[in-house]
Design an enzyme around this catalytic site. Structure first.
Site, PDB file in Angstrom:
ATOM      1  N   LYS A 166       8.277  43.694  14.274  1.00 59.16           N
ATOM      2  CA  LYS A 166       9.447  43.759  15.537  1.00 59.16           C
ATOM      3  C   LYS A 166       8.867  46.216  15.910  1.00 59.16           C
ATOM      4  O   LYS A 166       7.823  46.594  14.970  1.00 59.16           O
ATOM      5  CB  LYS A 166      10.860  44.341  15.131  1.00 59.16           C
ATOM      6  CG  LYS A 166      11.200  42.776  15.211  1.00 59.16           C
ATOM      7  CD  LYS A 166      13.098  42.850  14.745  1.00 59.16           C
ATOM      8  CE  LYS A 166      13.555  41.689  14.503  1.00 59.16           C
ATOM      9  NZ  LYS A 166      15.522  42.045  14.834  1.00 59.16           N
TER      10      LYS A 166
ATOM     11  N   TYR B  88      15.758  34.850  22.718  1.00 57.58           N
ATOM     12  CA  TYR B  88      16.901  35.332  22.492  1.00 57.58           C
ATOM     13  C   TYR B  88      17.964  34.557  22.791  1.00 57.58           C
ATOM     14  O   TYR B  88      19.281  35.506  22.450  1.00 57.58           O
ATOM     15  CB  TYR B  88      17.238  36.805  21.671  1.00 57.58           C
ATOM     16  CG  TYR B  88      17.053  37.387  20.416  1.00 57.58           C
ATOM     17  CD1 TYR B  88      16.401  37.200  19.740  1.00 57.58           C
ATOM     18  CD2 TYR B  88      15.526  38.987  20.620  1.00 57.58           C
ATOM     19  CE1 TYR B  88      15.882  37.543  18.471  1.00 57.58           C
ATOM     20  CE2 TYR B  88      14.871  39.437  19.643  1.00 57.58           C
ATOM     21  CZ  TYR B  88      15.543  39.003  18.524  1.00 57.58           C
ATOM     22  OH  TYR B  88      14.412  39.785  17.522  1.00 57.58           O
TER      23      TYR B  88
ATOM     24  N   PHE C  74      26.016  42.841  19.739  1.00 54.80           N
ATOM     25  CA  PHE C  74      24.824  43.938  19.989  1.00 54.80           C
ATOM     26  C   PHE C  74      23.120  42.880  21.043  1.00 54.80           C
ATOM     27  O   PHE C  74      21.997  43.496  20.826  1.00 54.80           O
ATOM     28  CB  PHE C  74      23.870  43.112  18.578  1.00 54.80           C
ATOM     29  CG  PHE C  74      24.047  41.587  18.034  1.00 54.80           C
ATOM     30  CD1 PHE C  74      22.798  41.442  18.217  1.00 54.80           C
ATOM     31  CD2 PHE C  74      24.965  41.120  17.182  1.00 54.80           C
ATOM     32  CE1 PHE C  74      22.930  39.772  17.641  1.00 54.80           C
ATOM     33  CE2 PHE C  74      24.847  40.053  16.628  1.00 54.80           C
ATOM     34  CZ  PHE C  74      23.391  38.992  17.059  1.00 54.80           C
TER      35      PHE C  74
ATOM     36  N   ARG D 115      11.196  33.215   5.168  1.00 61.83           N
ATOM     37  CA  ARG D 115      12.892  34.128   5.467  1.00 61.83           C
ATOM     38  C   ARG D 115      13.489  34.856   4.247  1.00 61.83           C
ATOM     39  O   ARG D 115      13.748  35.643   4.247  1.00 61.83           O
ATOM     40  CB  ARG D 115      13.621  33.262   5.847  1.00 61.83           C
ATOM     41  CG  ARG D 115      13.259  32.716   7.484  1.00 61.83           C
ATOM     42  CD  ARG D 115      14.374  32.727   8.585  1.00 61.83           C
ATOM     43  NE  ARG D 115      15.689  32.776   8.338  1.00 61.83           N
ATOM     44  CZ  ARG D 115      16.089  33.551   9.711  1.00 61.83           C
ATOM     45  NH1 ARG D 115      15.764  34.185  10.418  1.00 61.83           N
ATOM     46  NH2 ARG D 115      18.120  33.567   9.249  1.00 61.83           N
TER      47      ARG D 115
ATOM     48  N   THR E 147      19.826  39.547   6.881  1.00 61.69           N
ATOM     49  CA  THR E 147      19.789  40.494   8.019  1.00 61.69           C
ATOM     50  C   THR E 147      20.189  42.054   8.336  1.00 61.69           C
ATOM     51  O   THR E 147      19.046  42.517   8.457  1.00 61.69           O
ATOM     52  CB  THR E 147      20.814  39.227   9.534  1.00 61.69           C
ATOM     53  OG1 THR E 147      20.573  38.031   9.721  1.00 61.69           O
ATOM     54  CG2 THR E 147      20.604  40.132  10.829  1.00 61.69           C
TER      55      THR E 147
ATOM     56  N   ARG F 168      12.301  43.355   4.594  1.00 57.93           N
ATOM     57  CA  ARG F 168      14.075  43.912   4.744  1.00 57.93           C
ATOM     58  C   ARG F 168      14.845  45.155   3.685  1.00 57.93           C
ATOM     59  O   ARG F 168      15.423  46.651   4.036  1.00 57.93           O
ATOM     60  CB  ARG F 168      14.902  43.415   5.895  1.00 57.93           C
ATOM     61  CG  ARG F 168      14.629  43.492   6.922  1.00 57.93           C
ATOM     62  CD  ARG F 168      15.549  41.657   7.301  1.00 57.93           C
ATOM     63  NE  ARG F 168      14.936  41.496   8.525  1.00 57.93           N
ATOM     64  CZ  ARG F 168      15.872  40.447   8.802  1.00 57.93           C
ATOM     65  NH1 ARG F 168      16.060  39.793   8.427  1.00 57.93           N
ATOM     66  NH2 ARG F 168      15.460  39.722  10.644  1.00 57.93           N
TER      67      ARG F 168
ATOM     68  N   ASN G 241      15.133  45.802  12.117  1.00 56.58           N
ATOM     69  CA  ASN G 241      15.651  45.622  10.399  1.00 56.58           C
ATOM     70  C   ASN G 241      13.536  44.786  10.209  1.00 56.58           C
ATOM     71  O   ASN G 241      13.536  44.061   9.556  1.00 56.58           O
ATOM     72  CB  ASN G 241      15.996  44.024   9.845  1.00 56.58           C
ATOM     73  CG  ASN G 241      16.669  43.019  11.105  1.00 56.58           C
ATOM     74  OD1 ASN G 241      15.543  43.127  11.922  1.00 56.58           O
ATOM     75  ND2 ASN G 241      17.472  42.102  11.321  1.00 56.58           N
TER      76      ASN G 241
ATOM     77  N   HIS H 295      11.118  39.576  12.647  1.00 59.40           N
ATOM     78  CA  HIS H 295      11.567  38.291  12.778  1.00 59.40           C
ATOM     79  C   HIS H 295      10.990  37.125  12.263  1.00 59.40           C
ATOM     80  O   HIS H 295       9.766  37.185  12.201  1.00 59.40           O
ATOM     81  CB  HIS H 295      11.592  38.464  14.219  1.00 59.40           C
ATOM     82  CG  HIS H 295      11.766  36.274  14.649  1.00 59.40           C
ATOM     83  ND1 HIS H 295      13.457  36.252  14.792  1.00 59.40           N
ATOM     84  CD2 HIS H 295      11.293  35.225  15.596  1.00 59.40           C
ATOM     85  CE1 HIS H 295      13.326  34.961  14.889  1.00 59.40           C
ATOM     86  NE2 HIS H 295      11.939  34.594  15.497  1.00 59.40           N
TER      87      HIS H 295
ATOM     88  N   GLU I 244       9.652  29.320  20.146  1.00 62.40           N
ATOM     89  CA  GLU I 244       8.532  30.415  20.152  1.00 62.40           C
ATOM     90  C   GLU I 244       7.503  31.088  20.046  1.00 62.40           C
ATOM     91  O   GLU I 244       6.922  31.693  20.446  1.00 62.40           O
ATOM     92  CB  GLU I 244      10.307  30.898  18.415  1.00 62.40           C
ATOM     93  CG  GLU I 244      11.624  31.010  18.976  1.00 62.40           C
ATOM     94  CD  GLU I 244      11.382  31.875  17.402  1.00 62.40           C
ATOM     95  OE1 GLU I 244      11.183  31.669  16.447  1.00 62.40           O
ATOM     96  OE2 GLU I 244      12.882  31.979  17.313  1.00 62.40           O
TER      97      GLU I 244
HETATM   98  P1  IDP Z   1      17.837  37.003  12.071  1.00 69.15           P
HETATM   99  O1  IDP Z   1      16.866  38.217  12.427  1.00 69.15           O
HETATM  100  O2  IDP Z   1      18.130  37.453  10.428  1.00 69.15           O
HETATM  101  O3  IDP Z   1      17.278  35.909  11.816  1.00 69.15           O
HETATM  102  P2  IDP Z   1      19.924  37.062  13.950  1.00 69.15           P
HETATM  103  O4  IDP Z   1      21.059  36.618  13.719  1.00 69.15           O
HETATM  104  O5  IDP Z   1      19.404  35.088  15.006  1.00 69.15           O
HETATM  105  O6  IDP Z   1      19.845  37.898  12.541  1.00 69.15           O
HETATM  106  O7  IDP Z   1      20.454  37.928  14.698  1.00 69.15           O
HETATM  107  C1  IDP Z   1      18.797  38.526  15.367  1.00 69.15           C
HETATM  108  C2  IDP Z   1      18.702  39.993  15.102  1.00 69.15           C
HETATM  109  O8  IDP Z   1      19.696  41.152  16.087  1.00 69.15           O
HETATM  110  C3  IDP Z   1      18.812  41.011  13.453  1.00 69.15           C
HETATM  111  O9  IDP Z   1      17.341  40.675  13.645  1.00 69.15           O
HETATM  112  C4  IDP Z   1      18.905  42.095  13.637  1.00 69.15           C
HETATM  113  O10 IDP Z   1      17.985  42.787  14.628  1.00 69.15           O
HETATM  114  C5  IDP Z   1      20.253  41.849  15.275  1.00 69.15           C
HETATM  115  N1  IDP Z   1      21.999  41.132  15.020  1.00 69.15           N
HETATM  116  C6  IDP Z   1      22.443  40.575  14.332  1.00 69.15           C
HETATM  117  N2  IDP Z   1      23.813  40.892  14.063  1.00 69.15           N
HETATM  118  C7  IDP Z   1      23.515  42.088  14.163  1.00 69.15           C
HETATM  119  C8  IDP Z   1      25.303  42.540  14.068  1.00 69.15           C
HETATM  120  O11 IDP Z   1      26.071  42.060  13.404  1.00 69.15           O
HETATM  121  N3  IDP Z   1      25.167  43.498  14.147  1.00 69.15           N
HETATM  122  C9  IDP Z   1      23.809  44.608  15.079  1.00 69.15           C
HETATM  123  N4  IDP Z   1      21.887  43.648  15.072  1.00 69.15           N
HETATM  124  C10 IDP Z   1      22.914  42.847  14.515  1.00 69.15           C
HETATM  125 MG    MG Z   2      17.299  34.918  13.827  1.00 68.85          MG
END
Ligand code: IDP
Ligand code: MG
Length: 138
Positions: free
Chosen positions: A11, A51, A59, A87, A93, A104, A118, A121, A132
């Site tokens: 990212k 997304y 968010f 992963r 996350t 992370r 973070n 992805h 994707e």
């Molecule tokens: P992942 O990247 O661990 O798969 P996802 O739930 O797919 O997590 O969410 C996509 C991205 O959105 C996350 O990597 C993070 O950057 C952001 N994100 C997810 N949940 C939250 C939240 O509760 N607060 C703020 N940002 C979030």
């Molecule tokens: Mg995800």
């Protein structure tokens, strides 16, 4: 049957902090094979497709703005169970509590923003990976 593939993004925070090489090197050191790689300035159209599952979440808009804030390194890696394996390398996350030893957990923190920055992805299923990879490498 061909080997499993996953889409990995470094990212904008990871690219801006100069961690692209370090992160790619962890994935290569784990043993997965790099099969495609490029630096991309994402568009809103790409991110809306990528997304789609998060549309409407609080968010979502901050996430899209964050992903538009600078270049992203997009990579395809290949290997048995690479989706699950990456992963695991990435960690959970929320970077504050992601396990030390993960990408992370080692390089991320909370910056008090509306979106968690973070670093990476990784696709979460074979169906997501196929979708994707076609979004980022069409
Ligand atoms: P992942 O990247 O661990 O798969 P996802 O739930 O797919 O997590 O969410 C996509 C991205 O959105 C996350 O990597 C993070 O950057 C952001 N994100 C997810 N949940 C939250 C939240 O509760 N607060 C703020 N940002 C979030
Ligand atoms: Mg995800």
């Amino acid at each position: 049957m061909s080997a499993e593939q996953t889409l990995i993004l470094i990212k904008p925070d990871g690219v801006a902090r100069g961690l692209t090489g370090t992160i790619l090197s962890r994935v290569e050191a784990k043993g997965y094979k790099l099969v495609d790689l490029k630096l991309v300035n994402a568009t809103r159209e790409i991110l809306e497709a990528h997304y789609a599952e998060h549309v409407g979440k609080p968010f979502y808009e901050p996430l899209v703005e964050f992903m538009l804030s600078g270049p992203v390194a997009a990579a395809v890696f290949e290997g048995e169970r690479v989706i699950e394996g990456f992963r695991s390398l990435a960690g959970t996350t929320e970077p504050t509590t992601a396990a030390p030893g993960t990408i992370r957990g080692d390089f991320g923190r909370d910056w008090g923003l509306k979106v968690q920055q973070n670093l990476v992805h990784g696709s979460d299923s074979p169906e997501s990976a196929e979708k994707e990879i076609s979004i980022w490498f069409s």
